[in-house]
Design a protein around this motif. Structure first.
Motif, PDB file in Angstrom:
ATOM      1  N   ASN A  98       0.831  -1.207   0.000  1.00 33.13           N
ATOM      2  CA  ASN A  98       0.000   0.000   0.000  1.00 33.13           C
ATOM      3  C   ASN A  98       0.867   1.260   0.000  1.00 33.13           C
ATOM      4  O   ASN A  98       0.519   2.264  -0.632  1.00 33.13           O
ATOM      5  N   HIS A  99       1.990   1.189   0.688  1.00 34.20           N
ATOM      6  CA  HIS A  99       2.921   2.322   0.719  1.00 34.20           C
ATOM      7  C   HIS A  99       3.497   2.593  -0.671  1.00 34.20           C
ATOM      8  O   HIS A  99       3.626   3.756  -1.082  1.00 34.20           O
ATOM      9  N   ILE A 100       3.825   1.536  -1.395  1.00 30.28           N
ATOM     10  CA  ILE A 100       4.351   1.691  -2.760  1.00 30.28           C
ATOM     11  C   ILE A 100       3.340   2.411  -3.640  1.00 30.28           C
ATOM     12  O   ILE A 100       3.694   3.271  -4.456  1.00 30.28           O
ATOM     13  N   LEU A 101       2.072   2.082  -3.474  1.00 33.85           N
ATOM     14  CA  LEU A 101       1.017   2.741  -4.256  1.00 33.85           C
ATOM     15  C   LEU A 101       0.942   4.228  -3.941  1.00 33.85           C
ATOM     16  O   LEU A 101       0.582   5.042  -4.811  1.00 33.85           O
ATOM     17  N   GLU A 102       1.269   4.584  -2.715  1.00 36.75           N
ATOM     18  CA  GLU A 102       1.194   5.989  -2.304  1.00 36.75           C
ATOM     19  C   GLU A 102       2.380   6.797  -2.822  1.00 36.75           C
ATOM     20  O   GLU A 102       2.211   7.898  -3.352  1.00 36.75           O
ATOM     21  N   VAL A 103       3.598   6.248  -2.659  1.00 34.80           N
ATOM     22  CA  VAL A 103       4.792   7.051  -2.971  1.00 34.80           C
ATOM     23  C   VAL A 103       5.367   6.789  -4.363  1.00 34.80           C
ATOM     24  O   VAL A 103       6.148   7.591  -4.876  1.00 34.80           O
ATOM     25  N   LYS A 104       5.000   5.656  -4.958  1.00 37.72           N
ATOM     26  CA  LYS A 104       5.465   5.290  -6.310  1.00 37.72           C
ATOM     27  C   LYS A 104       6.990   5.446  -6.467  1.00 37.72           C
ATOM     28  O   LYS A 104       7.464   6.222  -7.316  1.00 37.72           O
ATOM     29  N   PRO A 105       7.758   4.698  -5.696  1.00 37.35           N
ATOM     30  CA  PRO A 105       9.226   4.803  -5.793  1.00 37.35           C
ATOM     31  C   PRO A 105       9.736   4.257  -7.114  1.00 37.35           C
ATOM     32  O   PRO A 105       9.113   3.404  -7.732  1.00 37.35           O
ATOM     33  N   GLU A 106      10.906   4.745  -7.536  1.00 38.59           N
ATOM     34  CA  GLU A 106      11.481   4.310  -8.814  1.00 38.59           C
ATOM     35  C   GLU A 106      12.081   2.918  -8.726  1.00 38.59           C
ATOM     36  O   GLU A 106      12.075   2.170  -9.701  1.00 38.59           O
ATOM     37  N   ASP A 107      12.642   2.588  -7.565  1.00 43.10           N
ATOM     38  CA  ASP A 107      13.302   1.297  -7.423  1.00 43.10           C
ATOM     39  C   ASP A 107      13.363   0.889  -5.952  1.00 43.10           C
ATOM     40  O   ASP A 107      12.857   1.611  -5.079  1.00 43.10           O
ATOM     41  N   ILE A 108      13.997  -0.255  -5.667  1.00 46.62           N
ATOM     42  CA  ILE A 108      14.087  -0.765  -4.301  1.00 46.62           C
ATOM     43  C   ILE A 108      14.830   0.213  -3.396  1.00 46.62           C
ATOM     44  O   ILE A 108      14.439   0.435  -2.243  1.00 46.62           O
ATOM     45  N   ASP A 109      15.903   0.808  -3.905  1.00 49.85           N
ATOM     46  CA  ASP A 109      16.687   1.738  -3.092  1.00 49.85           C
ATOM     47  C   ASP A 109      15.839   2.922  -2.662  1.00 49.85           C
ATOM     48  O   ASP A 109      15.854   3.324  -1.486  1.00 49.85           O
ATOM     49  N   ALA A 110      15.077   3.484  -3.608  1.00 54.01           N
ATOM     50  CA  ALA A 110      14.209   4.626  -3.281  1.00 54.01           C
ATOM     51  C   ALA A 110      13.107   4.198  -2.312  1.00 54.01           C
ATOM     52  O   ALA A 110      12.734   4.959  -1.413  1.00 54.01           O
ATOM     53  N   LEU A 111      12.606   2.987  -2.484  1.00 53.00           N
ATOM     54  CA  LEU A 111      11.570   2.476  -1.585  1.00 53.00           C
ATOM     55  C   LEU A 111      12.112   2.338  -0.167  1.00 53.00           C
ATOM     56  O   LEU A 111      11.460   2.752   0.795  1.00 53.00           O
ATOM     57  N   ASN A 112      13.300   1.759  -0.032  1.00 59.88           N
ATOM     58  CA  ASN A 112      13.888   1.565   1.300  1.00 59.88           C
ATOM     59  C   ASN A 112      14.120   2.893   2.018  1.00 59.88           C
ATOM     60  O   ASN A 112      14.030   2.961   3.249  1.00 59.88           O
ATOM     61  N   LYS A 113      14.417   3.958   1.260  1.00 56.20           N
ATOM     62  CA  LYS A 113      14.696   5.256   1.862  1.00 56.20           C
ATOM     63  C   LYS A 113      13.424   6.060   2.151  1.00 56.20           C
ATOM     64  O   LYS A 113      13.471   7.047   2.902  1.00 56.20           O
ATOM     65  N   SER A 114      12.298   5.662   1.547  1.00 53.30           N
ATOM     66  CA  SER A 114      11.043   6.393   1.757  1.00 53.30           C
ATOM     67  C   SER A 114      10.509   6.138   3.165  1.00 53.30           C
ATOM     68  O   SER A 114      10.840   5.135   3.799  1.00 53.30           O
ATOM     69  N   GLU A 115       9.690   7.052   3.659  1.00 49.96           N
ATOM     70  CA  GLU A 115       9.196   6.949   5.036  1.00 49.96           C
ATOM     71  C   GLU A 115       7.791   6.396   5.109  1.00 49.96           C
ATOM     72  O   GLU A 115       6.916   6.752   4.319  1.00 49.96           O
ATOM     73  N   ILE A 116       7.603   5.497   6.080  1.00 49.13           N
ATOM     74  CA  ILE A 116       6.303   4.902   6.340  1.00 49.13           C
ATOM     75  C   ILE A 116       6.112   4.848   7.853  1.00 49.13           C
ATOM     76  O   ILE A 116       6.990   4.378   8.578  1.00 49.13           O
ATOM     77  N   ASP A 117       5.016   5.402   8.324  1.00 50.80           N
ATOM     78  CA  ASP A 117       4.722   5.441   9.764  1.00 50.80           C
ATOM     79  C   ASP A 117       5.858   6.087  10.563  1.00 50.80           C
ATOM     80  O   ASP A 117       6.249   5.611  11.640  1.00 50.80           O
ATOM     81  N   GLY A 118       6.457   7.163  10.009  1.00 52.86           N
ATOM     82  CA  GLY A 118       7.474   7.900  10.734  1.00 52.86           C
ATOM     83  C   GLY A 118       8.862   7.303  10.724  1.00 52.86           C
ATOM     84  O   GLY A 118       9.752   7.769  11.453  1.00 52.86           O
ATOM     85  N   GLN A 119       9.086   6.252   9.933  1.00 56.56           N
ATOM     86  CA  GLN A 119      10.417   5.655   9.823  1.00 56.56           C
ATOM     87  C   GLN A 119      10.637   5.192   8.394  1.00 56.56           C
ATOM     88  O   GLN A 119       9.694   5.047   7.628  1.00 56.56           O
ATOM     89  N   THR A 120      11.887   4.976   8.017  1.00 52.82           N
ATOM     90  CA  THR A 120      12.134   4.509   6.657  1.00 52.82           C
ATOM     91  C   THR A 120      11.656   3.076   6.516  1.00 52.82           C
ATOM     92  O   THR A 120      11.544   2.332   7.502  1.00 52.82           O
ATOM     93  N   VAL A 121      11.397   2.692   5.284  1.00 51.78           N
ATOM     94  CA  VAL A 121      10.979   1.307   5.028  1.00 51.78           C
ATOM     95  C   VAL A 121      12.074   0.345   5.479  1.00 51.78           C
ATOM     96  O   VAL A 121      11.798  -0.708   6.056  1.00 51.78           O
ATOM     97  N   GLN A 122      13.343   0.726   5.239  1.00 49.35           N
ATOM     98  CA  GLN A 122      14.454  -0.126   5.664  1.00 49.35           C
ATOM     99  C   GLN A 122      14.435  -0.330   7.176  1.00 49.35           C
ATOM    100  O   GLN A 122      14.622  -1.456   7.670  1.00 49.35           O
ATOM    101  N   ASP A 123      14.194   0.748   7.929  1.00 51.12           N
ATOM    102  CA  ASP A 123      14.137   0.634   9.396  1.00 51.12           C
ATOM    103  C   ASP A 123      12.934  -0.192   9.838  1.00 51.12           C
ATOM    104  O   ASP A 123      13.014  -0.945  10.825  1.00 51.12           O
ATOM    105  N   LYS A 124      11.836  -0.068   9.100  1.00 52.92           N
ATOM    106  CA  LYS A 124      10.641  -0.848   9.449  1.00 52.92           C
ATOM    107  C   LYS A 124      10.907  -2.344   9.263  1.00 52.92           C
ATOM    108  O   LYS A 124      10.481  -3.174  10.073  1.00 52.92           O
ATOM    109  N   ILE A 125      11.627  -2.685   8.197  1.00 53.89           N
ATOM    110  CA  ILE A 125      11.963  -4.088   7.956  1.00 53.89           C
ATOM    111  C   ILE A 125      12.946  -4.588   9.014  1.00 53.89           C
ATOM    112  O   ILE A 125      12.816  -5.704   9.531  1.00 53.89           O
ATOM    113  N   THR A 126      13.929  -3.738   9.372  1.00 54.80           N
ATOM    114  CA  THR A 126      14.888  -4.107  10.417  1.00 54.80           C
ATOM    115  C   THR A 126      14.172  -4.358  11.731  1.00 54.80           C
ATOM    116  O   THR A 126      14.505  -5.301  12.468  1.00 54.80           O
ATOM    117  N   GLU A 127      13.198  -3.526  12.027  1.00 50.17           N
ATOM    118  CA  GLU A 127      12.393  -3.692  13.245  1.00 50.17           C
ATOM    119  C   GLU A 127      11.636  -5.017  13.213  1.00 50.17           C
ATOM    120  O   GLU A 127      11.552  -5.734  14.219  1.00 50.17           O
TER     121      GLU A 127
END
Length: 293
Positions: A98-127
């Motif tokens: 659902n986040h991808i639909l909202e921000v429409k990132p260009e690639d995985i790197d841009a997706l990981n750096k985008s913010e979801i629920d106040g944190q980056t996607v990468q940090d959310k996955i790490t959590e």
């Protein structure tokens, strides 16, 4: 002559289903070139490699979601299939889709750096890794668009082991589009139509089929006609519009869509872990290893 390792022989055997000695001979004949060895076995009529699915290795989930004229298909991998049943993991996959639909990132790197629920996607996955206790990998995603006169077909098979997103134009009936997605999940075509197949691939396949026919002892004067007949069958196997529709084998997918005044623009099919190498571990040994720690 290249040294042929047992591991390489094993890999070729898994890709082709050919016998161990045949695989070794093929690798010796091609100086250890795995792709050339696959072709060698096919030319000898020993392998049906083109029909073999790639080895499915990693675990995880595929998810498909849409909103308005946008849709996404995403795959997130885990170490074991148990995680696919974990509600926290399932929610993570859905939230990221659902986040991808909202921000429409260009690639995985841009997706990981985008913010979801106040944190980056990468940090959310790490959590999530800390909470679930397994390595998680955001592997791939594809965004798609349609017009107001189109429909998305969204289909998940085996709880998300296979996911397909189809884009159909000419109808807004999602059931029509879903029927095509289900077909793609079942038959795993590579292309929409012949137009997407490169000349290099067509010529490559034509040459293999020619060698097959000659090796079968067929008269050279009829080989070309045989090859063209087999090429038609090959294209039927890899192009979705030429395939008999799974819900009605009397018509092709293309005819099915024409019955609904529509056409297939594209489709994306993800199968969990395709092309990845799986850890070769015995489950019982793994459990005992944890017990003995």
């Amino acid at each position: 002559m290249a040294t042929i390792s047992a591991k390489l022989v094993k890999e070729l055997r898994e890709k082709t289903g050919a016998g161990m000695m045949d695989c070794k001979k093929a690798l010796q004949a091609t100086d250890g070139d795995l792709d050339a060895a696959v072709d060698y076995l096919r030319e000898k009529g020993i392998s049906k490699a083109a029909k073999k699915a790639d080895r499915i290795a990693a675990e995880g989930l595929v998810h498909v979601a849409s909103k308005g004229n946008d849709a996404v298909i995403v795959e997130i991998n885990s170490e074991t299939d148990f995680v696919a049943l974990n509600e926290d993991f399932q929610k993570l996959v859905q939230d990221i889709a659902n986040h991808i639909l909202e921000v429409k990132p260009e690639d995985i790197d841009a997706l990981n750096k985008s913010e979801i629920d106040g944190q980056t996607v990468q940090d959310k996955i790490t959590e999530a890794v800390s909470k679930i206790g397994e390595k998680l990998t955001l592997r791939r995603f594809v965004l798609a668009e349609k017009t107001d006169n189109g429909a998305f077909g969204e289909y998940l098979h085996m709880g998300g082991r296979i996911g397909v997103l189809s884009i159909v134009e000419g109808t807004t009936d999602t059931e029509v589009a879903k029927g095509v997605a289900m077909h793609a999940a079942a038959l795993n075509p590579k292309y929409v139509s012949k137009d997407q197949v490169s000349e290099d691939e067509l010529n490559h396949e034509r040459e293999i089929l020619k060698q097959q026919a000659l090796n079968e002892g067929k008269p050279e004067k009829i080989v070309d006609k045989m090859v063209e007949g087999r090429m038609r069958k090959y294209l039927e196997e890899i192009c979705i519009v030429n395939q008999p529709f799974v819900k009605d084998s009397e018509v092709t997918v293309e005819k099915y869509l024409q019955q609904h005044d529509s056409k297939l623009v594209d489709f994306v099919r993800f199968e969990v872990g395709e092309g990845l190498e799986k850890r070769e571990e015995n489950f019982a040994d793994e459990v005992m290893g944890q017990v003995n720690k």
